[in-house]
Design an enzyme around this catalytic site. Structure first.
Site, PDB file in Angstrom:
ATOM      1  N   GLU A  83       0.848  -1.192   0.000  1.00  0.00           N
ATOM      2  CA  GLU A  83       0.000   0.000   0.000  1.00  0.00           C
ATOM      3  C   GLU A  83       0.885   1.244   0.000  1.00  0.00           C
ATOM      4  O   GLU A  83       0.470   2.315   0.399  1.00  0.00           O
ATOM      5  CB  GLU A  83      -0.984  -0.016   1.156  1.00  0.00           C
ATOM      6  CG  GLU A  83      -0.403  -0.148   2.527  1.00  0.00           C
ATOM      7  CD  GLU A  83      -1.483  -0.017   3.594  1.00  0.00           C
ATOM      8  OE1 GLU A  83      -2.055   1.067   3.692  1.00  0.00           O
ATOM      9  OE2 GLU A  83      -1.756  -1.011   4.295  1.00  0.00           O
ATOM     10  N   CYS A 120      -3.640  -3.534   4.385  1.00  0.00           N
ATOM     11  CA  CYS A 120      -2.732  -4.588   4.883  1.00  0.00           C
ATOM     12  C   CYS A 120      -3.161  -5.991   4.481  1.00  0.00           C
ATOM     13  O   CYS A 120      -2.396  -6.940   4.611  1.00  0.00           O
ATOM     14  CB  CYS A 120      -2.644  -4.527   6.401  1.00  0.00           C
ATOM     15  SG  CYS A 120      -2.127  -2.938   7.011  1.00  0.00           S
ATOM     16  N   HIS A 244      -3.087 -10.054  12.019  1.00  0.00           N
ATOM     17  CA  HIS A 244      -2.491  -8.811  11.527  1.00  0.00           C
ATOM     18  C   HIS A 244      -2.113  -7.983  12.754  1.00  0.00           C
ATOM     19  O   HIS A 244      -2.941  -7.802  13.652  1.00  0.00           O
ATOM     20  CB  HIS A 244      -3.490  -8.050  10.643  1.00  0.00           C
ATOM     21  CG  HIS A 244      -3.037  -6.633  10.374  1.00  0.00           C
ATOM     22  ND1 HIS A 244      -1.820  -6.352   9.802  1.00  0.00           N
ATOM     23  CD2 HIS A 244      -3.624  -5.433  10.633  1.00  0.00           C
ATOM     24  CE1 HIS A 244      -1.677  -5.040   9.706  1.00  0.00           C
ATOM     25  NE2 HIS A 244      -2.750  -4.456  10.207  1.00  0.00           N
TER      26      HIS A 244
END
Ligand code: HMG
Length: 452
Positions: A83, A120, A244
């Site tokens: 990203e 993500c 995550h």
């Protein structure tokens, strides 16, 4: 259907580190414990002057190819998840392929290349694409190279500044993998959210507090969705639960919620009932606020129980060891969490072959994904061959004033000339811009005398 999953990995950390409790906290006037205990990050990895998402991704990929004795001709596709991209047309995978082709004899002409974006989450989505490509039998017997690479930088002064990080993880996705095979079943929790986004800007617009709630809500939906296809999960069914990890404090919240969900209607809930009661059920309350208050009390009790604390120490704590040392790597973060759990088990001499991992990926915007992985017989040697711990230990430790300069160097709005803090040695480096504003790279061979 054949087994497919992660066969090998290599990791490249940004070569600089910012010490949050000792260098960042004093200048911010905050308590070092906020970073060590609350947020849970001790060091952020940051890129040196000549590093970016291409160099870090290409360096991780080269380490992986060399270790596996593979050349570009052996790879069927390259997917880059990021990203932090700098081009809306030309994918980062083409730059990385170009770097690699400059040092190997064969090329990637035959390989499908792409760039995946969903904050993500896209590292996991790129693995999905490779998994599906293999299962569809379109891979001609070749593995896919998936690279998650990011420079996770925030505006100076943003609360997110304490969670920055930079690095890349390269993963080989193949049939009969050495590390983990990936389940066919998946669960999703997805909604249109605007708590963290980068609308054509380098640094994110963030509503930090809300982003935490959005993460938890989507993760809960994904778990329920996973159970709707794969059946009820039990917390003791998994050797580790890598989430995550934007910062370990976030995982602390997600883990408690996940534990509460997975113990419902189980022996564990029954065993804890004499101590903290059973979980409140929504249909037993007249109002949501009464239910929420009861649930908060239950969660506060649950967090203190020995059963939860032991489960957390065994299944969660090992997943966040490296996040404490590097910060948020966005697309790479959940894959660092998996590696962290496996590295910790290998160091402890645990036998994990055949054990399962419950993997919770997440991307702002927002979507969570849950799937299960099965650890493979050769996992230990594949994990022990990764050289990450050594490269972490050799990072250059920035003073605050040096940190300010390096942040400016990587700020696309600023033109800042700074000498590098480290010397490139056997790695790809960024050398400047070309005629069409493309970024340019070259390989700096290893200095003689240094180990290869
Ligand atoms: P903040 O507001 O400065 O920190 O930033 P805080 O005041 O909320 O403190 C953080 C924790 O430290 C709290 O723990 C404090 O109590 C504790 P909690 O109560 O929440 O458990 N604390 C202390 N503990 C011990 N001793 C002390 C002390 N002081 C405080 N002295 C915030 C926090 C998350 C807002 C900020 O870091 C931020 O904006 N981060 C960026 C957004 C983010 O990471 N969100 C996470 C979910 S969204 C996500 O994961 C997606 C993402 O990776 C991007 C993508 O998908 O692309 C970000």
């Amino acid at each position: 259907m054949s087994r497919a999953g992660i066969d090998a990995i290599e990791i490249w950390t940004g070569k600089l580190q910012l010490d949050l409790p000792r260098t960042f906290a004093p200048v911010k006037g905050s308590d070092p414990q906020k970073y060590l205990k609350g947020i849970g990050i001790e060091y952020s990895s940051l890129p040196d002057v000549y590093e970016d998402i291409v160099t870090m991704g290409a360096n991780a990929a080269k380490q992986l190819l060399d270790k596996e004795e593979l050349a570009p001709a052996d790879i069927g596709r390259i997917d880059v998840a990021t990203e932090s991209s700098f081009d809306n047309s030309k994918p980062v995978s083409t730059y990385i392929a170009g770097c690699l082709e400059s040092v190997y004899e064969s090329n990637f002409t035959h390989a499908n290349k792409g760039e995946r974006k969903f904050a993500c989450l896209s590292g996991t989505q790129a693995i999905d694409d490779a998994y599906n490509w293999i299962q569809a039998g379109r891979h001609r017997g070749k593995p896919a190279l998936v690279i998650a690479t990011d420079t996770a930088l925030y505006e100076r002064g943003d609360p997110g500044e304490a969670t920055q990080g930079a690095g890349a993880i390269a993963m080989l996705i193949d049939e009969d993998p050495d590390i983990v095979s990936i389940s066919h079943s998946q669960g999703y929790g997805s909604a249109d959210e605007t708590d963290f986004l980068k609308p054509n800007q380098q640094f994110p617009s963030v509503d930090g507090k809300r982003s935490v709630q959005v993460y938890l809500a989507r993760m809960r939906e994904a778990l329920a969705d996973y159970e709707s296809v794969a059946g009820k999960t039990h917390p003791d069914a998994f050797a580790a639960v890598p989430f995550h990890t934007p910062f370990p404090g976030m995982v602390r919240k997600a883990a408690l919620l996940g534990y509460r969900h997975t113990i419902r209607n189980t022996d564990i809930e029954d065993d804890l009932a004499s101590d903290i009661g059973t979980q409140p059920r929504r249909n037993e309350f007249d109002s949501n606020s009464e239910f929420d208050a009861e649930m908060r009390t239950y969660m506060d009790g649950l967090k203190q129980t020995e059963a939860y604390q032991e489960w957390y120490a065994d299944r969660i704590e090992p997943t966040i060891q490296f996040a404490r040392q590097v910060g948020n790597w966005y697309t790479g973060s959940v894959h660092i969490a998996r590696y962290s759990a496996l590295h910790s088990a290998a160091t402890a001499g645990d036998s994990l072959s055949g054990e399962q991992l419950l993997v919770g990926s997440y991307g702002s915007g927002a979507e969570a994904e849950i799937h299960v992985e099965t650890v493979q017989p050769n996992w230990k040697s594949a994990i022990e061959s990764v050289t990450f711990a050594e490269s972490l230990a050799s990072r250059y430790d920035l003073s605050f004033e040096e940190y300010e300069r390096i942040h400016d160097v990587h700020n696309a709005q600023k033109e800042t000339e700074v000498e590098p803090f480290t010397n490139p040695d056997g790695e790809f480096i960024f050398t400047g811009w070309g005629r069409m504003n493309e970024r340019r790279y070259e390989y700096r061979p290893r200095q003689s005398g240094n180990a290869s």
